[in-house]
Design an enzyme around this catalytic site. Structure first.
Site, PDB file in Angstrom:
ATOM      1  N   ASP A  43      38.263 106.731  35.650  1.00 51.34           N
ATOM      2  CA  ASP A  43      38.022 108.368  35.619  1.00 51.34           C
ATOM      3  C   ASP A  43      37.388 108.835  34.603  1.00 51.34           C
ATOM      4  O   ASP A  43      37.003 109.717  34.308  1.00 51.34           O
ATOM      5  CB  ASP A  43      39.257 109.227  36.021  1.00 51.34           C
ATOM      6  CG  ASP A  43      38.822 110.346  36.360  1.00 51.34           C
ATOM      7  OD1 ASP A  43      37.853 110.677  37.265  1.00 51.34           O
ATOM      8  OD2 ASP A  43      39.664 111.462  36.017  1.00 51.34           O
ATOM      9  N   HIS A  64      35.797 112.115  35.575  1.00 58.05           N
ATOM     10  CA  HIS A  64      36.861 113.086  35.039  1.00 58.05           C
ATOM     11  C   HIS A  64      37.267 113.970  35.911  1.00 58.05           C
ATOM     12  O   HIS A  64      37.249 115.394  35.754  1.00 58.05           O
ATOM     13  CB  HIS A  64      36.320 113.506  33.634  1.00 58.05           C
ATOM     14  CG  HIS A  64      37.397 113.955  32.559  1.00 58.05           C
ATOM     15  ND1 HIS A  64      37.233 113.697  31.504  1.00 58.05           N
ATOM     16  CD2 HIS A  64      38.722 114.248  32.915  1.00 58.05           C
ATOM     17  CE1 HIS A  64      38.512 113.831  30.806  1.00 58.05           C
ATOM     18  NE2 HIS A  64      39.219 114.321  31.592  1.00 58.05           N
ATOM     19  N   GLU A  98      30.950 109.329  28.784  1.00 60.41           N
ATOM     20  CA  GLU A  98      30.882 110.287  29.639  1.00 60.41           C
ATOM     21  C   GLU A  98      30.492 111.760  29.032  1.00 60.41           C
ATOM     22  O   GLU A  98      30.053 112.368  29.918  1.00 60.41           O
ATOM     23  CB  GLU A  98      32.464 110.536  30.288  1.00 60.41           C
ATOM     24  CG  GLU A  98      33.438 111.138  29.457  1.00 60.41           C
ATOM     25  CD  GLU A  98      34.844 111.320  29.801  1.00 60.41           C
ATOM     26  OE1 GLU A  98      35.440 110.447  30.416  1.00 60.41           O
ATOM     27  OE2 GLU A  98      35.516 112.386  29.956  1.00 60.41           O
ATOM     28  N   ARG A 139      41.817 108.615  28.445  1.00 60.94           N
ATOM     29  CA  ARG A 139      40.710 108.914  27.888  1.00 60.94           C
ATOM     30  C   ARG A 139      39.545 107.743  27.631  1.00 60.94           C
ATOM     31  O   ARG A 139      40.272 106.709  27.321  1.00 60.94           O
ATOM     32  CB  ARG A 139      40.996 109.493  26.071  1.00 60.94           C
ATOM     33  CG  ARG A 139      41.554 110.915  26.158  1.00 60.94           C
ATOM     34  CD  ARG A 139      40.463 111.908  26.659  1.00 60.94           C
ATOM     35  NE  ARG A 139      40.688 113.380  26.438  1.00 60.94           N
ATOM     36  CZ  ARG A 139      41.199 113.962  27.476  1.00 60.94           C
ATOM     37  NH1 ARG A 139      41.112 113.555  28.706  1.00 60.94           N
ATOM     38  NH2 ARG A 139      41.652 115.203  27.570  1.00 60.94           N
TER      39      ARG A 139
HETATM   40  P1  NAI Z   1      51.968 113.319  27.513  1.00 61.87           P
HETATM   41  O1  NAI Z   1      52.033 113.966  25.931  1.00 61.87           O
HETATM   42  O2  NAI Z   1      53.181 114.060  28.145  1.00 61.87           O
HETATM   43  O3  NAI Z   1      52.344 111.746  27.480  1.00 61.87           O
HETATM   44  C1  NAI Z   1      51.588 110.998  26.603  1.00 61.87           C
HETATM   45  C2  NAI Z   1      52.641 109.680  26.425  1.00 61.87           C
HETATM   46  O4  NAI Z   1      51.969 108.544  25.644  1.00 61.87           O
HETATM   47  C3  NAI Z   1      54.026 109.949  25.586  1.00 61.87           C
HETATM   48  O5  NAI Z   1      55.050 109.506  26.191  1.00 61.87           O
HETATM   49  C4  NAI Z   1      53.711 109.311  24.280  1.00 61.87           C
HETATM   50  O6  NAI Z   1      54.921 108.977  23.671  1.00 61.87           O
HETATM   51  C5  NAI Z   1      52.669 108.260  24.722  1.00 61.87           C
HETATM   52  N1  NAI Z   1      52.361 107.434  23.674  1.00 61.87           N
HETATM   53  C6  NAI Z   1      51.931 108.064  22.328  1.00 61.87           C
HETATM   54  N2  NAI Z   1      51.311 107.131  21.580  1.00 61.87           N
HETATM   55  C7  NAI Z   1      51.513 105.931  22.345  1.00 61.87           C
HETATM   56  C8  NAI Z   1      50.972 104.479  22.052  1.00 61.87           C
HETATM   57  N3  NAI Z   1      50.510 104.259  20.807  1.00 61.87           N
HETATM   58  N4  NAI Z   1      51.267 103.601  23.241  1.00 61.87           N
HETATM   59  C9  NAI Z   1      51.847 103.971  24.237  1.00 61.87           C
HETATM   60  N5  NAI Z   1      52.200 105.291  24.649  1.00 61.87           N
HETATM   61  C10 NAI Z   1      51.886 106.240  23.743  1.00 61.87           C
HETATM   62  O7  NAI Z   1      50.852 113.306  28.066  1.00 61.87           O
HETATM   63  P2  NAI Z   1      50.416 113.548  29.668  1.00 61.87           P
HETATM   64  O8  NAI Z   1      50.115 114.896  29.935  1.00 61.87           O
HETATM   65  O9  NAI Z   1      51.085 112.554  30.310  1.00 61.87           O
HETATM   66  O10 NAI Z   1      48.794 113.044  29.505  1.00 61.87           O
HETATM   67  C11 NAI Z   1      48.523 111.717  29.232  1.00 61.87           C
HETATM   68  C12 NAI Z   1      46.936 111.612  29.099  1.00 61.87           C
HETATM   69  O11 NAI Z   1      46.174 111.817  30.195  1.00 61.87           O
HETATM   70  C13 NAI Z   1      46.188 112.568  28.098  1.00 61.87           C
HETATM   71  O12 NAI Z   1      46.445 112.334  26.841  1.00 61.87           O
HETATM   72  C14 NAI Z   1      45.155 112.952  28.609  1.00 61.87           C
HETATM   73  O13 NAI Z   1      44.083 112.072  27.746  1.00 61.87           O
HETATM   74  C15 NAI Z   1      44.892 112.414  29.934  1.00 61.87           C
HETATM   75  N6  NAI Z   1      44.403 113.394  30.913  1.00 61.87           N
HETATM   76  C16 NAI Z   1      43.574 113.078  31.734  1.00 61.87           C
HETATM   77  C17 NAI Z   1      43.043 114.045  32.858  1.00 61.87           C
HETATM   78  C18 NAI Z   1      41.981 113.842  33.634  1.00 61.87           C
HETATM   79  O14 NAI Z   1      41.385 114.597  34.342  1.00 61.87           O
HETATM   80  N7  NAI Z   1      41.764 112.490  33.853  1.00 61.87           N
HETATM   81  C19 NAI Z   1      43.716 115.343  32.840  1.00 61.87           C
HETATM   82  C20 NAI Z   1      44.778 115.460  32.040  1.00 61.87           C
HETATM   83  C21 NAI Z   1      45.373 114.563  31.113  1.00 61.87           C
END
Ligand code: NAI
Length: 329
Positions: A258, A295, A263, A234
């Site tokens: 990305d 994105h 954005e 993000r």
């Molecule tokens: P997820 O929920 O599986 O993993 C997120 C991880 O971040 C978890 O392990 C969590 O414990 C950790 N986390 C939480 N707070 C934290 C902190 N303060 N410091 C370090 N780690 C922390 O989510 P997922 O599916 O892996 O997605 C990650 C991010 O990718 C999403 O939040 C979303 O913003 C982004 N995303 C981007 C896309 C794109 O098109 N560029 C598409 C899909 C998701």
């Protein structure tokens, strides 16, 4: 069942249409308009609406939807920061989302950005097109033997860890929870240690109060000189103004984004004829070591098919009152 599909792009229709046979009772109308208070009334007569990341699913929109009898909101994305959850609950509106569709899609783009900025592929492509076969400005580093620092090792971060291991990198990570599936090859360290040791830093944690501007001048100064920073998570994880200062301090071999703070308003729009008055994005793009994509992490055939299928499953579950892990309310 009638669904009004807001902010529909051609690729949406292409990814949902193959599922029409599987869901014969569902009729989808696709419209260009974004969901917001002004356009919510268009859903009159529909059973559900389907919205995406830039929709305004705030209290006003939800109230209008409720008043016209639409009580199912299908988010065709993972994020739901644009939904007023409390209001939806108060109105009895069911909101469902697609929490995971293809972590590989996003992690592979993260590595693509890392490689592209390292080897300046955007420059190389244009140089050769211009009959310029010199190597000036193209020197990179080997990833093999270097250290990758992954911030957030959930679904996407875990895949990124595996990809980096495949490149022969040492993988270290920071997360508030350790992912047990990575224990064989990932060393968990403090955030400061990750900043100090990594040659490549890739962000995969969600945007929350605690992660807002996680990358700022203070944290940038702790990084190694010549680090590569990638953000596919993000935009607001990175303080753009301070990133620009860090780039001017010559901290980065490359920066691949990305997602970026400005954005909204750009995403999936053609603004090539516009004069950008106060754009920090334009400032970023002027640096030779920065590459920005719009994105597109989720934009693979596999991810789109998974989004379509899960969204239609969510519709069925909402109609049948079935609760799953995809519930926002
Ligand atoms: P997820 O929920 O599986 O993993 C997120 C991880 O971040 C978890 O392990 C969590 O414990 C950790 N986390 C939480 N707070 C934290 C902190 N303060 N410091 C370090 N780690 C922390 O989510 P997922 O599916 O892996 O997605 C990650 C991010 O990718 C999403 O939040 C979303 O913003 C982004 N995303 C981007 C896309 C794109 O098109 N560029 C598409 C899909 C998701």
């Amino acid at each position: 069942m009638k669904v009004l599909f807001y902010a529909a792009k051609n690729y949406d229709k292409k990814s949902f249409e193959p599922f029409e046979e599987q869901y014969p009772d569902v009729a989808i109308d696709y419209i260009d308009h974004e969901l917001e208070p002004r356009t919510a009334m268009l859903a009159k007569g529909y059973d559900a609406i389907c919205a995406f990341v830039s929709a305004d699913v705030g209290a006003e929109t939800l109230t209008i939807l409720h008043d016209i009898g639409v009580n199912i909101v299908l988010m065709r994305c993972a994020g739901f920061n644009n939904v007023d959850i409390e209001k939806a609950k108060e109105l009895g509106i069911t909101v469902k989302r697609v929490p995971a569709y293809s972590p590989e899609a996003v992690a592979e783009l993260a590595m693509a950005l890392a490689l592209a900025v390292n080897r300046r592929l955007y420059k190389a492509y244009n140089k050769v097109r211009e009959n310029d076969y010199t190597l000036k400005g193209l020197r990179g580093v080997n990833f093999h033997g270097k250290t990758a620092g992954i911030v957030g090792t959930g679904k996407i971060g875990a895949v990124m860890c595996q990809i980096c291991r495949g490149f022969g990198m040492k993988v270290i990570a920071y997360d508030v929870y350790e992912n047990p599936s990575l224990k064989d090859f990932v060393e968990y360290v403090s955030f400061d240690e990750l900043l100090e040791r990594s040659d490549l830093i890739s962000l995969h944690c969600p945007l929350m109060d605690s992660t807002y501007h996680l990358i700022n001048l203070e944290t940038i100064k702790k990084m190694k000189d010549g680090v590569i920073l990638v953000n596919t998570s993000r935009g607001a994880l990175v303080d753009t103004a301070e990133l620009i200062e860090g780039i001017r301090l010559n901290k980065f071999l490359g920066v691949g984004l990305d997602v970026y703070e400005e954005e909204t308003g750009n995403v999936y729009e053609d603004r090539s004829d516009e004069i950008m008055m106060h754009s920090v994005t334009a400032r970023l793009l002027a640096f030779p070591n920065v590459m920005i994509t719009s994105h597109q992490g989720f934009y693979t055939m596999e991810a789109l098919a998974a989004i379509a299928e899960t969204t239609l499953d969510n519709l069925m579950d909402a109609v049948n009152g079935v609760h799953t892990a995809n519930d926002v309310t």
